[in-house]
Design an enzyme around this catalytic site. Structure first.
Site, mmCIF file in Angstrom:
data_model
loop_
_atom_site.group_PDB
_atom_site.id
_atom_site.type_symbol
_atom_site.label_atom_id
_atom_site.label_comp_id
_atom_site.label_asym_id
_atom_site.label_seq_id
_atom_site.Cartn_x
_atom_site.Cartn_y
_atom_site.Cartn_z
ATOM 1 N N GLU A 111 -1.496 -5.512 8.642
ATOM 2 C CA GLU A 111 -0.713 -4.884 9.705
ATOM 3 C C GLU A 111 -1.382 -5.096 11.056
ATOM 4 O O GLU A 111 -2.583 -4.823 11.206
ATOM 5 C CB GLU A 111 -0.580 -3.377 9.438
ATOM 6 C CG GLU A 111 0.208 -3.069 8.177
ATOM 7 C CD GLU A 111 0.415 -1.575 7.948
ATOM 8 O OE1 GLU A 111 0.050 -0.758 8.825
ATOM 9 O OE2 GLU A 111 0.938 -1.224 6.872
ATOM 10 N N GLU A 147 9.124 -4.034 10.777
ATOM 11 C CA GLU A 147 9.586 -2.770 10.187
ATOM 12 C C GLU A 147 10.136 -1.832 11.259
ATOM 13 O O GLU A 147 9.475 -1.569 12.280
ATOM 14 C CB GLU A 147 8.411 -2.095 9.445
ATOM 15 C CG GLU A 147 8.805 -0.773 8.819
ATOM 16 C CD GLU A 147 7.822 -0.265 7.762
ATOM 17 O OE1 GLU A 147 6.894 -1.007 7.386
ATOM 18 O OE2 GLU A 147 8.007 0.880 7.325
ATOM 19 N N LYS A 156 -1.205 -9.403 2.881
ATOM 20 C CA LYS A 156 -0.490 -8.951 4.086
ATOM 21 C C LYS A 156 -1.393 -8.011 4.877
ATOM 22 O O LYS A 156 -2.133 -7.219 4.275
ATOM 23 C CB LYS A 156 0.822 -8.247 3.700
ATOM 24 C CG LYS A 156 1.568 -7.647 4.896
ATOM 25 C CD LYS A 156 3.025 -7.340 4.592
ATOM 26 C CE LYS A 156 3.271 -6.023 3.907
ATOM 27 N NZ LYS A 156 2.790 -4.831 4.638
ATOM 28 N N ASP A 168 -1.034 -6.067 -0.070
ATOM 29 C CA ASP A 168 -1.477 -5.436 1.177
ATOM 30 C C ASP A 168 -2.987 -5.245 1.196
ATOM 31 O O ASP A 168 -3.568 -4.740 0.219
ATOM 32 C CB ASP A 168 -0.845 -4.041 1.307
ATOM 33 C CG ASP A 168 0.418 -4.048 2.134
ATOM 34 O OD1 ASP A 168 0.572 -4.931 3.000
ATOM 35 O OD2 ASP A 168 1.269 -3.160 1.907
ATOM 36 N N ASP A 205 0.837 -1.199 0.000
ATOM 37 C CA ASP A 205 0.000 0.000 0.000
ATOM 38 C C ASP A 205 0.877 1.255 0.000
ATOM 39 O O ASP A 205 0.371 2.377 -0.048
ATOM 40 C CB ASP A 205 -1.020 -0.012 1.150
ATOM 41 C CG ASP A 205 -0.372 -0.103 2.502
ATOM 42 O OD1 ASP A 205 0.869 -0.181 2.581
ATOM 43 O OD2 ASP A 205 -1.115 -0.090 3.511
ATOM 44 N N SER A 206 2.224 1.059 -0.014
ATOM 45 C CA SER A 206 3.137 2.175 -0.257
ATOM 46 C C SER A 206 2.901 2.742 -1.660
ATOM 47 O O SER A 206 3.407 3.820 -1.982
ATOM 48 C CB SER A 206 4.596 1.735 -0.092
ATOM 49 O OG SER A 206 4.838 0.540 -0.815
HETATM 50 O O1 KIV Z 1 3.594 -1.119 1.663
HETATM 51 C C1 KIV Z 1 4.779 -1.466 1.732
HETATM 52 O O2 KIV Z 1 5.603 -1.175 0.858
HETATM 53 C C2 KIV Z 1 5.212 -2.231 2.904
HETATM 54 C C3 KIV Z 1 6.678 -2.474 3.073
HETATM 55 C C4 KIV Z 1 7.344 -1.250 3.535
HETATM 56 C C5 KIV Z 1 6.956 -3.630 3.955
HETATM 57 O O3 KIV Z 1 4.407 -2.639 3.670
#
Ligand code: KIV
Length: 271
Positions: free
Chosen positions: A122, A189, A120, A90, A51-52
């Site tokens: 969080e 992280e 994934k 994510d 989600d980055s």
């Molecule tokens: O969204 C992302 O890029 C991440 C990484 C920083 C692990 O969750």
């Protein structure tokens, strides 16, 4: 064709074997077809459709605004490119935290509409019910602890997490809980390297670090950061392998110059 193209596909089982034989896992983000094709062909083990994308693709300050539909768009573009890597997507902020039924339908949409291999999420104990429900549908889940960017407004800062004993103890407890619940791996992280080592030593599932030192089972970076496309973000843990911002800018300036000087196209570049 690179040598990696013939290698068998990476699965969650393969990642476990890698941990057992002490082979480090290399993971990077990708959000589009072209980049995913390059990094898959290069032999990356795991591709995270992170989600980055909210930051590096859409220009938001945080990961919070990205929507499920946008994540699905990015993930399906990546999936059209990937032949070997395990792809993790994510779950976006707000699509799984409060309601495990909604969490499951989010995860199902991602799996059905993108063809990705896993998701994934969080958090630890707070999202246990959502993780369990998703796992019960046969969807592999990767955990994410430490500096979890979807909680940035709770943290108030991007400084290193779990330096204090209480937060470190909760992180260790959450890591065990994620493993016992059935997660196939966990990202840690921006936490102290010593703590990350302890987590990796205690867990049998792979622990992938970002800003967590080298005593873990693998590393992940945001592709645009390690290629030097992003410029403003320079945490200590980031190794830049390129300055693509400058290189692309230089190429664009050369193109502009050629167009203005009527040097492009030349005789051979026309019909
Ligand atoms: O969204 C992302 O890029 C991440 C990484 C920083 C692990 O969750």
């Amino acid at each position: 064709m690179s040598m990696f193209a013939q290698v068998r596909k990476v699965t969650t089982h393969v990642l476990n074997e890698m941990k057992l034989r002490n082979e480090k896992i290399a993971m990077l983000t990708a959000y589009d077809y072209s980049m995913a094709r390059i990094i898959d062909n290069a032999g990356i083990d795991v591709i995270l459709v992170g989600d980055s994308a909210s930051n590096v693709m859409a220009g938001h300050d945080t990961t919070l605004p990205i929507t499920l539909n946008e994540m699905i768009y990015h993930a399906s573009s990546v999936m059209r490119a990937v032949k070997r890597a395990l792809v993790v997507v994510d779950l976006p902020f707000g699509s799984y935290q409060g309601n495990s039924k909604e969490a499951l339908s989010t995860a199902i949409r991602i799996m059905k509409e993108t063809g990705a291999h896993s998701i994934k999420m969080e958090g630890g104990r707070e999202i246990k019910e959502s993780i369990e429900r998703i796992l019960s549908a046969g969807i592999p889940v990767m955990g994410h602890l430490g500096l979890t960017p979807q909680s940035i407004h709770k943290f108030g800062t991007y400084v290193v997490r779990a330096k204090e004993e209480a937060e470190a103890a909760k992180l260790i407890e959450d890591a065990h809980l994620l493993q016992e619940t059935g997660c196939f791996a966990v990202v840690v992280e921006k936490i102290p390297a010593k703590l990350a080592k302890r987590v990796a030593d205690e867990l049998t599932i792979p622990v992938i670090g970002i800003g967590a030192g080298h005593h873990v089972d693998g590393q992940v970076l945001v592709l645009h950061d390690m290629l030097g496309i992003t410029q403003e973000f320079s945490p200590r843990f980031l190794r830049r392998y390129h300055n693509l911002f400058a290189e692309i800018q230089g190429s664009v300036q050369a193109y502009i110059g050629d167009v203005k000087a009527v040097d492009f196209p030349n005789e051979k570049e026309q019909y």
